[in-house]
Design a protein around this motif. Structure first.
Motif, PDB file in Angstrom:
ATOM      1  N   ASP A  14       0.872  -1.036  -0.174  1.00  0.00           N
ATOM      2  CA  ASP A  14      -0.069  -0.010   0.117  1.00  0.00           C
ATOM      3  C   ASP A  14       0.882   1.215   0.002  1.00  0.00           C
ATOM      4  O   ASP A  14       2.075   1.402   0.811  1.00  0.00           O
ATOM      5  N   SER A  28      -0.213   4.612   0.296  1.00  0.00           N
ATOM      6  CA  SER A  28      -0.656   5.720   1.067  1.00  0.00           C
ATOM      7  C   SER A  28       0.102   6.334   2.259  1.00  0.00           C
ATOM      8  O   SER A  28       0.523   7.400   2.379  1.00  0.00           O
ATOM      9  N   SER A  29       0.350   5.277   2.996  1.00  0.00           N
ATOM     10  CA  SER A  29       0.924   5.727   4.373  1.00  0.00           C
ATOM     11  C   SER A  29       2.632   6.198   4.037  1.00  0.00           C
ATOM     12  O   SER A  29       3.239   6.716   4.871  1.00  0.00           O
ATOM     13  N   PHE A  67      -3.976   1.383  -2.380  1.00  0.00           N
ATOM     14  CA  PHE A  67      -3.765   2.731  -2.014  1.00  0.00           C
ATOM     15  C   PHE A  67      -4.971   2.871  -0.712  1.00  0.00           C
ATOM     16  O   PHE A  67      -6.426   2.536  -1.046  1.00  0.00           O
ATOM     17  N   GLY A  68      -4.735   3.182   0.547  1.00  0.00           N
ATOM     18  CA  GLY A  68      -5.682   3.410   1.424  1.00  0.00           C
ATOM     19  C   GLY A  68      -6.206   2.369   2.131  1.00  0.00           C
ATOM     20  O   GLY A  68      -7.134   2.344   2.728  1.00  0.00           O
ATOM     21  N   TYR A  77      -6.694   3.063   6.012  1.00  0.00           N
ATOM     22  CA  TYR A  77      -7.444   4.480   6.489  1.00  0.00           C
ATOM     23  C   TYR A  77      -8.356   3.791   7.763  1.00  0.00           C
ATOM     24  O   TYR A  77      -8.872   2.783   7.921  1.00  0.00           O
ATOM     25  N   PRO A  78      -8.600   4.900   8.777  1.00  0.00           N
ATOM     26  CA  PRO A  78      -8.317   6.328   8.498  1.00  0.00           C
ATOM     27  C   PRO A  78      -7.097   6.804   9.170  1.00  0.00           C
ATOM     28  O   PRO A  78      -7.065   7.636  10.099  1.00  0.00           O
ATOM     29  N   TRP A  81      -4.548   8.482   8.087  1.00  0.00           N
ATOM     30  CA  TRP A  81      -3.891  10.029   7.778  1.00  0.00           C
ATOM     31  C   TRP A  81      -5.266  10.702   7.019  1.00  0.00           C
ATOM     32  O   TRP A  81      -6.326  10.045   6.827  1.00  0.00           O
ATOM     33  N   TYR A  93      -6.876  11.884   3.924  1.00  0.00           N
ATOM     34  CA  TYR A  93      -7.376  11.230   2.838  1.00  0.00           C
ATOM     35  C   TYR A  93      -7.124  12.186   1.706  1.00  0.00           C
ATOM     36  O   TYR A  93      -6.704  11.845   0.496  1.00  0.00           O
ATOM     37  N   GLU A 117      -3.442  12.746   1.303  1.00  0.00           N
ATOM     38  CA  GLU A 117      -3.031  11.572   0.578  1.00  0.00           C
ATOM     39  C   GLU A 117      -3.097  11.370  -0.762  1.00  0.00           C
ATOM     40  O   GLU A 117      -2.311  10.991  -1.417  1.00  0.00           O
ATOM     41  N   LEU A 118      -4.209  11.781  -1.091  1.00  0.00           N
ATOM     42  CA  LEU A 118      -4.871  11.861  -2.638  1.00  0.00           C
ATOM     43  C   LEU A 118      -3.886  12.903  -3.496  1.00  0.00           C
ATOM     44  O   LEU A 118      -3.559  12.737  -4.575  1.00  0.00           O
ATOM     45  N   LEU A 178      -6.139   2.666  -7.432  1.00  0.00           N
ATOM     46  CA  LEU A 178      -7.116   3.390  -6.218  1.00  0.00           C
ATOM     47  C   LEU A 178      -7.939   2.416  -6.148  1.00  0.00           C
ATOM     48  O   LEU A 178      -8.767   2.621  -5.184  1.00  0.00           O
TER      49      LEU A 178
END
Length: 74
Positions: A4, A6-7, A31-32, A35-36, A38, A40, A43-44, A61
């Motif tokens: 992933d 995103s982080s 991606f993501g 979550y939650p 961060w 979002y 991040e996007l 995505l």
């Protein structure tokens, strides 16, 4: 191996992330999924700043996770 992005976006330069995506393949990236953790929206923004192709964006995505789970939400 699946991973992933995103982080990691706040901590790695975009060119390093693009190298990792090239090495492991966008088809192995999500991606993501954590979550939650961060904000979002930020991040996007970071994700789209990578300037990947439309097909890579769609895959990372949503399409990769849908295929991995064996479901379609489109």
């Amino acid at each position: 191996l699946r991973f992933d992005t995103s982080s990691s976006l706040p901590f790695l330069p975009p060119e390093e992330i693009r190298k990792l995506l090239s090495h492991f393949g966008a088809e192995n990236c999500f991606f993501g999924v954590d979550y939650p953790m961060w904000d979002y929206r930020k991040e996007l923004e970071r994700f789209f700043a990578l300037e990947l192709s439309d097909s890579e964006n769609r895959a990372i995505l949503s399409e990769n996770l849908e295929a991995f789970l064996g479901e379609s939400y489109s």
